[in-house]
Design a protein around this motif. Structure first.
Motif, PDB file in Angstrom:
ATOM      1  N   THR A 109      43.834-114.549 -47.738  1.00  0.00           N
ATOM      2  CA  THR A 109      43.322-113.820 -46.582  1.00  0.00           C
ATOM      3  C   THR A 109      42.807-112.450 -47.023  1.00  0.00           C
ATOM      4  N   PRO A 110      41.771-111.946 -46.362  1.00  0.00           N
ATOM      5  CA  PRO A 110      41.202-110.658 -46.759  1.00  0.00           C
ATOM      6  C   PRO A 110      42.173-109.486 -46.628  1.00  0.00           C
ATOM      7  N   ASP A 111      43.010-109.485 -45.607  1.00  0.00           N
ATOM      8  CA  ASP A 111      43.922-108.365 -45.364  1.00  0.00           C
ATOM      9  C   ASP A 111      45.363-108.796 -45.600  1.00  0.00           C
ATOM     10  N   ASP A 112      45.628-109.360 -46.763  1.00  0.00           N
ATOM     11  CA  ASP A 112      46.979-109.803 -47.104  1.00  0.00           C
ATOM     12  C   ASP A 112      47.852-108.575 -47.365  1.00  0.00           C
ATOM     13  N   PRO A 113      48.984-108.452 -46.712  1.00  0.00           N
ATOM     14  CA  PRO A 113      49.826-107.266 -46.919  1.00  0.00           C
ATOM     15  C   PRO A 113      50.388-107.163 -48.339  1.00  0.00           C
ATOM     16  N   SER A 114      50.486-108.275 -49.067  1.00  0.00           N
ATOM     17  CA  SER A 114      51.000-108.217 -50.435  1.00  0.00           C
ATOM     18  C   SER A 114      49.949-107.758 -51.429  1.00  0.00           C
ATOM     19  N   GLU A 115      48.686-107.646 -50.980  1.00  0.00           N
ATOM     20  CA  GLU A 115      47.606-107.196 -51.857  1.00  0.00           C
ATOM     21  C   GLU A 115      47.606-105.676 -51.928  1.00  0.00           C
ATOM     22  N   THR A 116      47.639-105.132 -53.140  1.00  0.00           N
ATOM     23  CA  THR A 116      47.628-103.677 -53.277  1.00  0.00           C
ATOM     24  C   THR A 116      46.208-103.149 -53.056  1.00  0.00           C
ATOM     25  N   SER A 117      46.108-101.847 -52.904  1.00  0.00           N
ATOM     26  CA  SER A 117      44.791-101.254 -52.675  1.00  0.00           C
ATOM     27  C   SER A 117      43.884-101.442 -53.890  1.00  0.00           C
ATOM     28  N   ILE A 118      44.464-101.436 -55.084  1.00  0.00           N
ATOM     29  CA  ILE A 118      43.653-101.643 -56.289  1.00  0.00           C
ATOM     30  C   ILE A 118      43.142-103.073 -56.338  1.00  0.00           C
ATOM     31  N   GLN A 119      44.003-104.025 -55.990  1.00  0.00           N
ATOM     32  CA  GLN A 119      43.577-105.422 -55.972  1.00  0.00           C
ATOM     33  C   GLN A 119      42.471-105.635 -54.948  1.00  0.00           C
ATOM     34  N   LYS A 120      42.606-104.965 -53.797  1.00  0.00           N
ATOM     35  CA  LYS A 120      41.591-105.096 -52.752  1.00  0.00           C
ATOM     36  C   LYS A 120      40.258-104.511 -53.233  1.00  0.00           C
ATOM     37  N   ALA A 121      40.325-103.354 -53.875  1.00  0.00           N
ATOM     38  CA  ALA A 121      39.100-102.721 -54.382  1.00  0.00           C
ATOM     39  C   ALA A 121      38.422-103.599 -55.435  1.00  0.00           C
ATOM     40  N   LEU A 122      39.224-104.199 -56.325  1.00  0.00           N
ATOM     41  CA  LEU A 122      38.660-105.065 -57.344  1.00  0.00           C
ATOM     42  C   LEU A 122      38.027-106.299 -56.717  1.00  0.00           C
ATOM     43  N   ARG A 123      38.678-106.875 -55.709  1.00  0.00           N
ATOM     44  CA  ARG A 123      38.138-108.051 -55.030  1.00  0.00           C
ATOM     45  C   ARG A 123      36.820-107.712 -54.347  1.00  0.00           C
TER      46      ARG A 123
END
Length: 56
Positions: A4-18
């Protein structure tokens, strides 16, 4: 990677990389192979001949 795009287990760095990878994938890519690649290789080879300091 999280599905999911807004997965709570995803860190901000992981989100930025994605998001960065998604943006790079969306950009048009240069053509691969064929005449274009041969022309690029030929242009690169001919330009190096005028730079004697680049050779060993």
């Amino acid at each position: 990677m999280p599905d999911t795009p807004d997965d709570p287990s995803e860190t901000s760095i992981q989100k930025a990389l994605r998001l960065k990878k998604a943006a790079l994938a969306a950009k048009p890519q240069p053509p691969r192979g064929g005449r274009f690649q041969r022309e690029q290789a030929a242009a690169h080879a001919s330009s190096s001949k005028s730079k004697p300091w680049m050779s060993r």
